[in-house]
Write a protein that holds these residues in place. Structure first.
Motif, mmCIF file in Angstrom:
data_model
loop_
_atom_site.group_PDB
_atom_site.id
_atom_site.type_symbol
_atom_site.label_atom_id
_atom_site.label_comp_id
_atom_site.label_asym_id
_atom_site.label_seq_id
_atom_site.Cartn_x
_atom_site.Cartn_y
_atom_site.Cartn_z
ATOM 1 N N LYS A 177 0.826 -1.201 0.000
ATOM 2 C CA LYS A 177 0.000 0.000 0.000
ATOM 3 C C LYS A 177 0.861 1.252 0.000
ATOM 4 O O LYS A 177 0.588 2.229 -0.736
ATOM 5 C CB LYS A 177 -0.897 -0.048 1.246
ATOM 6 C CG LYS A 177 -1.970 0.992 1.243
ATOM 7 C CD LYS A 177 -2.878 0.769 2.460
ATOM 8 C CE LYS A 177 -3.996 1.816 2.460
ATOM 9 N NZ LYS A 177 -4.891 1.636 3.638
ATOM 10 N N ASN A 198 2.463 1.609 -3.475
ATOM 11 C CA ASN A 198 1.515 2.172 -4.444
ATOM 12 C C ASN A 198 1.319 3.663 -4.216
ATOM 13 O O ASN A 198 1.222 4.456 -5.166
ATOM 14 C CB ASN A 198 0.174 1.451 -4.338
ATOM 15 C CG ASN A 198 0.274 0.006 -4.824
ATOM 16 O OD1 ASN A 198 1.184 -0.339 -5.597
ATOM 17 N ND2 ASN A 198 -0.667 -0.845 -4.407
ATOM 18 N N ARG A 248 2.187 6.619 -6.996
ATOM 19 C CA ARG A 248 1.117 7.538 -7.387
ATOM 20 C C ARG A 248 1.512 8.975 -7.078
ATOM 21 O O ARG A 248 1.286 9.904 -7.865
ATOM 22 C CB ARG A 248 -0.160 7.153 -6.645
ATOM 23 C CG ARG A 248 -1.361 7.957 -7.121
ATOM 24 C CD ARG A 248 -2.658 7.441 -6.475
ATOM 25 N NE ARG A 248 -2.687 7.621 -5.035
ATOM 26 C CZ ARG A 248 -2.592 6.647 -4.169
ATOM 27 N NH1 ARG A 248 -2.452 5.389 -4.590
ATOM 28 N NH2 ARG A 248 -2.614 6.896 -2.858
ATOM 29 N N LYS A 271 1.704 -2.732 -11.735
ATOM 30 C CA LYS A 271 0.359 -2.645 -11.193
ATOM 31 C C LYS A 271 0.112 -1.268 -10.574
ATOM 32 O O LYS A 271 -0.994 -0.710 -10.689
ATOM 33 C CB LYS A 271 0.157 -3.718 -10.117
ATOM 34 C CG LYS A 271 0.097 -5.115 -10.688
ATOM 35 C CD LYS A 271 -0.126 -6.118 -9.544
ATOM 36 C CE LYS A 271 -0.215 -7.549 -10.081
ATOM 37 N NZ LYS A 271 -0.428 -8.539 -8.996
ATOM 38 N N ALA A 272 1.131 -0.734 -9.876
ATOM 39 C CA ALA A 272 0.986 0.577 -9.260
ATOM 40 C C ALA A 272 0.763 1.658 -10.317
ATOM 41 O O ALA A 272 -0.052 2.581 -10.123
ATOM 42 C CB ALA A 272 2.222 0.899 -8.416
ATOM 43 N N GLU A 328 -0.529 1.237 -13.341
ATOM 44 C CA GLU A 328 -1.886 1.034 -13.875
ATOM 45 C C GLU A 328 -2.924 1.626 -12.914
ATOM 46 O O GLU A 328 -3.869 2.278 -13.344
ATOM 47 C CB GLU A 328 -2.154 -0.459 -14.078
ATOM 48 C CG GLU A 328 -1.347 -1.083 -15.214
ATOM 49 C CD GLU A 328 -1.686 -0.501 -16.563
ATOM 50 O OE1 GLU A 328 -2.883 -0.148 -16.764
ATOM 51 O OE2 GLU A 328 -0.784 -0.395 -17.398
ATOM 52 N N GLU A 329 -2.746 1.372 -11.627
ATOM 53 C CA GLU A 329 -3.690 1.926 -10.638
ATOM 54 C C GLU A 329 -3.637 3.456 -10.647
ATOM 55 O O GLU A 329 -4.665 4.119 -10.510
ATOM 56 C CB GLU A 329 -3.355 1.406 -9.241
ATOM 57 C CG GLU A 329 -3.726 -0.042 -9.035
ATOM 58 C CD GLU A 329 -3.400 -0.525 -7.640
ATOM 59 O OE1 GLU A 329 -2.926 0.315 -6.807
ATOM 60 O OE2 GLU A 329 -3.604 -1.717 -7.331
ATOM 61 N N GLU A 380 -5.490 4.758 -13.717
ATOM 62 C CA GLU A 380 -6.929 4.678 -13.514
ATOM 63 C C GLU A 380 -7.409 5.755 -12.547
ATOM 64 O O GLU A 380 -8.466 6.370 -12.758
ATOM 65 C CB GLU A 380 -7.308 3.292 -12.967
ATOM 66 C CG GLU A 380 -7.111 2.189 -13.986
ATOM 67 C CD GLU A 380 -7.437 0.813 -13.413
ATOM 68 O OE1 GLU A 380 -7.845 0.750 -12.211
ATOM 69 O OE2 GLU A 380 -7.272 -0.191 -14.118
ATOM 70 N N ARG A 381 -6.658 5.998 -11.517
ATOM 71 C CA ARG A 381 -7.057 6.997 -10.525
ATOM 72 C C ARG A 381 -7.032 8.397 -11.137
ATOM 73 O O ARG A 381 -7.934 9.206 -10.887
ATOM 74 C CB ARG A 381 -6.129 6.928 -9.321
ATOM 75 C CG ARG A 381 -6.602 7.825 -8.214
ATOM 76 C CD ARG A 381 -6.011 7.387 -6.935
ATOM 77 N NE ARG A 381 -6.528 8.214 -5.843
ATOM 78 C CZ ARG A 381 -6.288 8.002 -4.569
ATOM 79 N NH1 ARG A 381 -5.562 6.946 -4.214
ATOM 80 N NH2 ARG A 381 -6.769 8.814 -3.637
#
Length: 526
Positions: A456, A459, A463, A504-505, A507-508, A511-512
């Protein structure tokens, strides 16, 4: 009780005064007798002096008469006496010449026979014997004067001893006859009799005067009366004891008496019974007997209660043992162990339906059953703690063993491979396995929580850097490594996972960011 004590004290005071009065009278009687005796002795002395005076006067008279005799007559009488003496001597010498003794023993026997014949009394002296024996041929049976004197002294000693023995026997017989007299005269001689009251009547019997000394007579009489008094007291004591025993039986037969019953209540129940009336005038003895009876009754009641308590203790002990036996059986079946709780035992169908458990809970409180369980589990715990040290050593020795993957059977086999644990109880090994498995699972869960927290944070880091422009959506993993390698959130992720998690981070993050742009566009349209 105070009234009875007062009456008793008054009775004792009267008895004391009566005894003092009797003692005073006895002393006065003794004083009177002493004076009578002194008067009697004085008269006897005067009588003796009178007789001695008369005897002296008679002798003086005879002496005067003898002096009046003529000298010729006295000479004639003296010559006659001398002639008589010479005749005795001639006769003695003639007989002495004819007597011969065959042995010393015969001569000694003859001399002793002469002493027995001639000796006047046991008080005679040697000088008294010479005139009596000098013309007896047996006097010369022993040659020397010293020998004769020694035999005589031995003879006198024997006679004196025989005399003392005769006197002793005579006095003893006199005392016995006097005692017989007292026994026969029970009509006047009882435990209250006094010598001055019965002496006149007893003196009519010859046996009374056979005891010559008045003082000795009085002593014998006092001893006899004292024995009668003692016998009377013993008789009264025995009668009272018998009556008290009957009274105790009466109390035992009376219904409705308990250790709390009062004397007044009991007295009302038994006052007409002959065994109660037999102690008439002795209410203190009744009270004493009643107190003893009540004490005995209280003791019996206490003993009965103690027996009941002891019986209950034994039953409870047997029930505890039975309950422990049931728990032991459940333990052998693997349903109980050192870590079991009381709640788990209550939930076991085998325990709830067991008649030993049912009976225990019916007769005793639940807390006691729980105490038995706690003691049982505590004992198991002690044994498990002792075995746990061995199992820890065995576990350390099995370094390749993975608790999470080996399973119970594999774990038990691994433990039994250790020499000290090969005969270990299976439930102890199972408990140790569960303990280790729980700890391992907790550790794994902790690691997983830490990993998720690290992911967490990782990520959030990616971000944040994309939002701030330090990274773009098109930045490669190498670019990200160069920018983030000093950050703790980057370091906390293992190198094997970073690349995959980075993708993955990103991609997240994309999306965010897209969601945020869409939200802004919607707000602008509105």
């Amino acid at each position: 009780k105070e009234k009875e004590e007062k009456e008793q004290r008054e009775k004792e005071e009267k008895e004391r005064k009566r005894k003092e009065e009797e003692e005073k009278k006895r002393k006065e009687e003794e004083e009177r007798k002493r004076k009578e005796k002194e008067e009697k002795e004085r008269k006897e002395k005067e009588e003796k002096e009178r007789k001695e005076k008369e005897e002296r006067e008679r002798k003086e008279k005879e002496e005067k008469e003898r002096k009046r005799k003529s000298g010729k007559q006295r000479e004639a009488e003296r010559q006659a006496e001398l002639e008589k003496e010479r005749e005795k001597k001639r006769q003695f010498e003639k007989e002495l010449a004819d007597v011969k003794y065959e042995s010393k023993e015969e001569a000694l026997a003859a001399f002793k026979a002469m002493l027995a014949e001639k000796c006047p009394s046991h008080t005679a002296s040697w000088q008294d014997m010479i005139p009596l024996c000098q013309y007896d041929v047996r006097f010369r049976a022993l040659k020397s004067t010293g020998e004769r004197k020694n035999v005589f002294e031995n003879y006198i000693t024997q006679q004196q001893k025989a005399h003392l023995d005769r006197e002793r026997i005579r006095k003893k017989q006199s005392k016995e006859e006097f005692i017989k007299l007292l026994e026969e005269r029970g009509d006047i001689v009882d435990h209250k009799a006094r010598m001055r009251d019965v002496a006149k009547e007893l003196s009519k019997d010859e046996r009374f005067k056979m005891v010559e000394s008045e003082r000795e007579r009085n002593d014998l009489f006092e001893d006899f009366v004292m024995k009668l008094e003692k016998a009377e007291k013993e008789r009264l004591r025995a009668a009272r004891t018998e009556n008290l025993a009957a009274f105790q039986v009466l109390l035992g037969e009376t219904e409705g008496i308990s250790s709390k019953t009062r004397w007044s209540e009991v007295k009302a129940l038994i006052r007409d019974d002959p065994r109660f009336l037999a102690l008439e005038g002795d209410d203190k003895y009744r009270l004493s007997a009643f107190d003893d009876f009540m004490a005995g009754l209280a003791r019996k009641e206490a003993e009965a209660k103690e027996l009941e308590r002891e019986k209950k203790r034994k039953e409870e002990k047997a029930q505890r043992a039975a309950l422990q036996g049931m728990m032991g059986e459940l333990k052998d079946k693997g349903l109980l162990n050192a870590k079991s709780t009381w709640k788990e035992l209550e939930e076991l169908k085998e325990a709830a339906e067991d008649e030993r458990m049912v009976k225990f809970l019916a007769d005793q409180v639940k807390a006691k059953a729980q105490d038995v369980f706690d003691d049982f589990v505590e004992e198991l715990g002690k044994k498990f703690t002792s075995d746990r040290h061995i199992l820890k050593d065995a576990y350390k020795a099995a370094s390749e063993l993975d608790v999470l993957t080996c399973g119970p059977k594999g774990f038990e086999d691994a433990m039994r491979a250790h020499e000290e644990a090969k005969d270990m109880a299976a439930d102890h090994i199972g408990l140790f396995y569960k303990e280790l498995l729980r700890l391992a699972q907790e550790e794994e869960a902790k690691k997983e929580r830490r990993r998720q927290r690290n992911i967490k944070e990782f990520n959030r880091l990616i971000r944040k850097y994309i939002e701030r422009g330090k990274l773009t959506e098109e930045s490669s993993f190498e670019d990200a490594l160069e920018v983030c390698k000093e950050r703790s959130a980057w370091k906390d992720i293992s190198s094997e996972e970073r690349a995959e998690l980075y993708v993955k981070a990103v991609e997240e993050a994309k999306e965010r960011l897209k969601e945020e742009k869409d939200k802004k566009g919607d707000r602008g349209d509105s």
